[in-house]
Design a protein around this motif. Structure first.
Motif, PDB file in Angstrom:
ATOM      1  N   LEU A   1       0.833  -1.211   0.000  1.00  0.00           N
ATOM      2  CA  LEU A   1       0.000   0.000   0.000  1.00  0.00           C
ATOM      3  C   LEU A   1       0.863   1.255   0.000  1.00  0.00           C
ATOM      4  CD1 LEU A   1      -2.837  -0.990   2.491  1.00  0.00           C
ATOM      5  CD2 LEU A   1      -3.051  -0.633   0.023  1.00  0.00           C
ATOM      6  N   ASP A   2       1.886   1.283   0.861  1.00  0.00           N
ATOM      7  CA  ASP A   2       2.751   2.466   0.931  1.00  0.00           C
ATOM      8  C   ASP A   2       3.483   2.720  -0.385  1.00  0.00           C
ATOM      9  OD1 ASP A   2       2.033   2.965   3.546  1.00  0.00           O
ATOM     10  OD2 ASP A   2       3.779   1.926   4.392  1.00  0.00           O
ATOM     11  N   ASP A   3       3.859   1.657  -1.059  1.00  0.00           N
ATOM     12  CA  ASP A   3       4.572   1.784  -2.333  1.00  0.00           C
ATOM     13  C   ASP A   3       3.629   1.864  -3.525  1.00  0.00           C
ATOM     14  OD1 ASP A   3       6.876   1.652  -0.829  1.00  0.00           O
ATOM     15  OD2 ASP A   3       7.381  -0.406  -1.400  1.00  0.00           O
ATOM     16  N   ARG A   4       2.333   1.886  -3.246  1.00  0.00           N
ATOM     17  CA  ARG A   4       1.281   1.963  -4.263  1.00  0.00           C
ATOM     18  C   ARG A   4       1.403   0.815  -5.273  1.00  0.00           C
ATOM     19  NH1 ARG A   4      -1.801   6.041  -3.272  1.00  0.00           N
ATOM     20  NH2 ARG A   4      -2.771   6.213  -5.312  1.00  0.00           N
ATOM     21  N   GLU A   5       1.783  -0.341  -4.755  1.00  0.00           N
ATOM     22  CA  GLU A   5       1.861  -1.575  -5.535  1.00  0.00           C
ATOM     23  C   GLU A   5       0.545  -2.335  -5.358  1.00  0.00           C
ATOM     24  OE1 GLU A   5       6.664  -2.221  -4.927  1.00  0.00           O
ATOM     25  OE2 GLU A   5       5.267  -3.371  -3.702  1.00  0.00           O
ATOM     26  N   PHE A   6      -0.513  -1.748  -5.892  1.00  0.00           N
ATOM     27  CA  PHE A   6      -1.849  -2.273  -5.623  1.00  0.00           C
ATOM     28  C   PHE A   6      -2.078  -3.669  -6.200  1.00  0.00           C
ATOM     29  CE2 PHE A   6      -2.685   2.405  -5.459  1.00  0.00           C
ATOM     30  CZ  PHE A   6      -2.887   2.457  -4.085  1.00  0.00           C
ATOM     31  N   GLU A   7      -1.465  -3.966  -7.330  1.00  0.00           N
ATOM     32  CA  GLU A   7      -1.640  -5.295  -7.914  1.00  0.00           C
ATOM     33  C   GLU A   7      -1.015  -6.364  -7.011  1.00  0.00           C
ATOM     34  OE1 GLU A   7      -2.483  -2.266 -10.760  1.00  0.00           O
ATOM     35  OE2 GLU A   7      -0.672  -2.555  -9.565  1.00  0.00           O
ATOM     36  N   GLN A   8       0.154  -6.093  -6.451  1.00  0.00           N
ATOM     37  CA  GLN A   8       0.780  -7.023  -5.510  1.00  0.00           C
ATOM     38  C   GLN A   8      -0.025  -7.083  -4.215  1.00  0.00           C
ATOM     39  OE1 GLN A   8       2.301  -4.711  -7.329  1.00  0.00           O
ATOM     40  NE2 GLN A   8       4.385  -5.282  -7.863  1.00  0.00           N
TER      41      GLN A   8
END
Length: 168
Positions: free
Chosen positions: A24-31
């Protein structure tokens, strides 16, 4: 990927929770979505009054409710394509912090987890803080846990903008 053995330990649970928060913090929403089982319910009940939460997401108001991962996938699509009233530029910056992780139950391949959290949120030169308690049910039958149910209790729900998945 984490290394999960037949018996998931409290440290393995922490690593999983930290990874979900990092996505979430890295905006890696797919992961981030990969942390969820296809049938996972995501629910943030509203406070019915100062002392009690709503109990039925089908008949009472919720701050967020998705009955399965498809709802979360749609939410991520809207965030990614700017089809969201809650998201605009500049994108918010978040820092998720997790404390007091407990395994509260285990039955077969299902594990219940409870933890406290707070999130720092920065946008437009303003910092907001969100805090609460989360209750997860995890499917621990595979090589990595999967969230099958997530209930988020937001304890400071008097906020001045829409609350989204990356706030909690």
């Amino acid at each position: 990927m984490s290394t999960v053995t037949d018996e998931l330990t409290i440290e393995g649970v922490r690593r999983f929770l930290y990874r979900e928060a990092r996505h979430l913090d890295d905006r890696e929403f797919e992961q981030w979505l990969e942390c969820y089982h296809p049938d996972a319910e995501y629910w943030m009940p509203a406070w019915a009054d100062d002392d009690g939460l709503t109990a039925d997401p089908q008949r009472e108001i919720s701050l967020i409710h998705y009955p399965n991962r498809a709802g979360l996938e749609d939410r991520v699509f809207r965030i990614r394509t700017d089809r969201s009233s809650a998201t605009s530029l500049p994108e918010p910056r978040t820092g998720h912090n997790i404390t007091n992780v407990e395994i509260t139950g285990r039955e077969g391949d299902s594990m219940d987890v409870r933890f406290n959290w707070f999130t720092l949120y920065y946008r437009y030169q303003t910092v907001d803080t969100y805090f609460g308690t989360s209750y997860y049910t995890l499917d621990v039958s595979g090589s990595d846990p999967l969230i099958t149910r997530k209930k988020v209790v937001l304890k400071n729900d008097y906020v001045h903008h829409v609350v989204d998945i990356y706030h909690v």
